[in-house]
Enzyme design. Sequence first.
Site, PDB file in Angstrom:
ATOM      1  N   SER A  52      -3.270   5.391  -3.417  1.00 36.06           N
ATOM      2  CA  SER A  52      -2.912   3.992  -3.161  1.00 36.06           C
ATOM      3  C   SER A  52      -3.692   3.430  -1.977  1.00 36.06           C
ATOM      4  CB  SER A  52      -1.427   3.883  -2.887  1.00 36.06           C
ATOM      5  OG  SER A  52      -1.108   2.546  -2.536  1.00 36.06           O
ATOM      6  N   ALA A  53      -4.108   2.174  -2.126  1.00 38.03           N
ATOM      7  CA  ALA A  53      -4.774   1.455  -1.027  1.00 38.03           C
ATOM      8  C   ALA A  53      -3.813   1.222   0.137  1.00 38.03           C
ATOM      9  CB  ALA A  53      -5.315   0.124  -1.539  1.00 38.03           C
ATOM     10  N   ASP A  54      -2.504   1.453  -0.090  1.00 42.95           N
ATOM     11  CA  ASP A  54      -1.540   1.295   1.001  1.00 42.95           C
ATOM     12  C   ASP A  54      -1.904   2.184   2.192  1.00 42.95           C
ATOM     13  OD1 ASP A  54      -0.153  -0.298  -0.767  1.00 42.95           O
ATOM     14  OD2 ASP A  54       1.579   1.044  -0.975  1.00 42.95           O
TER      15      ASP A  54
ATOM     16  N   GLU B 197       7.354  -7.211   1.835  1.00 41.92           N
ATOM     17  CA  GLU B 197       6.422  -7.337   0.698  1.00 41.92           C
ATOM     18  C   GLU B 197       7.176  -7.910  -0.506  1.00 41.92           C
ATOM     19  OE1 GLU B 197       5.939  -4.634  -2.241  1.00 41.92           O
ATOM     20  OE2 GLU B 197       6.695  -2.863  -1.200  1.00 41.92           O
TER      21      GLU B 197
ATOM     22  N   LYS C 136       7.036   7.069  -2.483  1.00 41.97           N
ATOM     23  CA  LYS C 136       7.822   7.286  -3.687  1.00 41.97           C
ATOM     24  C   LYS C 136       7.725   8.736  -4.130  1.00 41.97           C
ATOM     25  CE  LYS C 136       5.779   3.827  -4.544  1.00 41.97           C
ATOM     26  NZ  LYS C 136       4.838   3.030  -5.312  1.00 41.97           N
TER      27      LYS C 136
HETATM   28  N1  PSU Z   1       7.981   1.247  -4.179  1.00 45.67           N
HETATM   29  C1  PSU Z   1       8.939   0.827  -5.023  1.00 45.67           C
HETATM   30  N2  PSU Z   1       8.660  -0.200  -5.838  1.00 45.67           N
HETATM   31  C2  PSU Z   1       7.450  -0.820  -5.827  1.00 45.67           C
HETATM   32  C3  PSU Z   1       6.428  -0.360  -4.939  1.00 45.67           C
HETATM   33  C4  PSU Z   1       6.752   0.669  -4.140  1.00 45.67           C
HETATM   34  O1  PSU Z   1      10.025   1.375  -5.054  1.00 45.67           O
HETATM   35  O2  PSU Z   1       7.250  -1.754  -6.584  1.00 45.67           O
HETATM   36  C5  PSU Z   1       5.102  -1.063  -4.891  1.00 45.67           C
HETATM   37  C6  PSU Z   1       4.754  -1.417  -3.448  1.00 45.67           C
HETATM   38  O3  PSU Z   1       4.400  -2.770  -3.419  1.00 45.67           O
HETATM   39  C7  PSU Z   1       3.573  -0.535  -3.123  1.00 45.67           C
HETATM   40  C8  PSU Z   1       2.906  -0.466  -4.471  1.00 45.67           C
HETATM   41  O4  PSU Z   1       2.734  -1.081  -2.126  1.00 45.67           O
HETATM   42  O5  PSU Z   1       4.006  -0.283  -5.360  1.00 45.67           O
HETATM   43  C9  PSU Z   1       1.890   0.649  -4.574  1.00 45.67           C
HETATM   44  O6  PSU Z   1       1.157   0.478  -5.735  1.00 45.67           O
HETATM   45  P1  PSU Z   1      -0.102   1.410  -6.041  1.00 45.67           P
HETATM   46  O7  PSU Z   1       0.495   2.780  -6.210  1.00 45.67           O
HETATM   47  O8  PSU Z   1      -0.688   0.853  -7.286  1.00 45.67           O
HETATM   48  O9  PSU Z   1      -0.994   1.317  -4.844  1.00 45.67           O
HETATM   49 MN    MN Z   2      -3.129   3.501  -7.682  1.00 45.28          MN
END
Ligand code: PSU
Ligand code: MN
Length: 305
Positions: free
Chosen positions: A145-147, A30, A164
């Site tokens: 997260s949508a992940d 990514e 994280k």
């Molecule tokens: N973990 C990190 N740094 C990042 C991310 C994750 O240490 O930048 C990013 C990844 O791309 C992950 C995204 O998919 O944050 C998740 O964002 P959100 O929580 O807004 O879904």
């Molecule tokens: Mn989010």
Amino acid sequence: MNRELSVTEAVLSDDVAQALAEGRAVVALESTIFSTLGLPAPANADALEVCKQAVLDLGATPAVAAILDGRPHLGLTPDEEKRVLQGRRKVAERDLSVARAQKWDVGVTTVSATVALAHAAGISVFATGGIGGVHRGSELTGDISADLDAIANHPVITVSAGAKAFLDLPRTLEYLETAGVPVLGWQHDWFPAFYTRSSGLPVPHRVDDEHTVCDVLRYRARPTTGVLLTVPIPVADEIPESRISAVLAAAVDASADAGVTGPAVTPYVLARIEKETDGQSIPANLALARNNAAIAARIAVAMTR
Ligand code: PSU
Ligand code: MN
């Protein structure tokens, strides 16, 4: 479906296209982590280099995902990499169509967008640092997260150092269970907490070799479900739990106090953690990302056998 309209159909670099055509190992990476949203310069450029090299060293081809001129790409030229290092627009899976419709100059892909692109291109293994998950306080904010749904909806193995650590890890594990995602621990019995090797939560299933990981994807119960393989940060690079836990809690509180919401939350919290650890979070982040890329490459190579 009209091929012209598919927003997950990526432009492949020559080396990625050739590796896929010849059935050789490819690892998707990514790009949010390589932009300044993930790591400050020049650590972001270092991270990109060490992750790609870790994949190459094991005989696989790295395919960095990003949006350029509205189109998804897998595999980048050096000039394209430079644009991505400076990218500031985060692209989750739902944003792929918006980026295409509005011809975004540069977009950096999160886990959710990258697993979708990898799936469409026939890439089964993907490496990241840490996935997004259920946020602390999600019962009030709804921030999940949508992940997580993307991992549940694309048959790709995601290799990460857990989620994280500033997230709500017990709820993240519960969500993955509900979504039907097998969660594996690489030679480890505990769900990792990104900067530390263990969250204290048991990982549902330990695996000790790459062939087992491939088989878990191969025998998936639904045609679409992915697999989450969690890999603990190398021992030498761990930040002690006693040092990191107060920092994480303070960073999350600061983001709430500042009224940060939506996709801005994760970059805000990461920058805050970096500040509060006097930058110690950065080498830890690099080390785990590199390690994850290497394990992903081993799995991708095993997949071709
Ligand atoms: N973990 C990190 N740094 C990042 C991310 C994750 O240490 O930048 C990013 C990844 O791309 C992950 C995204 O998919 O944050 C998740 O964002 P959100 O929580 O807004 O879904
Ligand atoms: Mn989010």
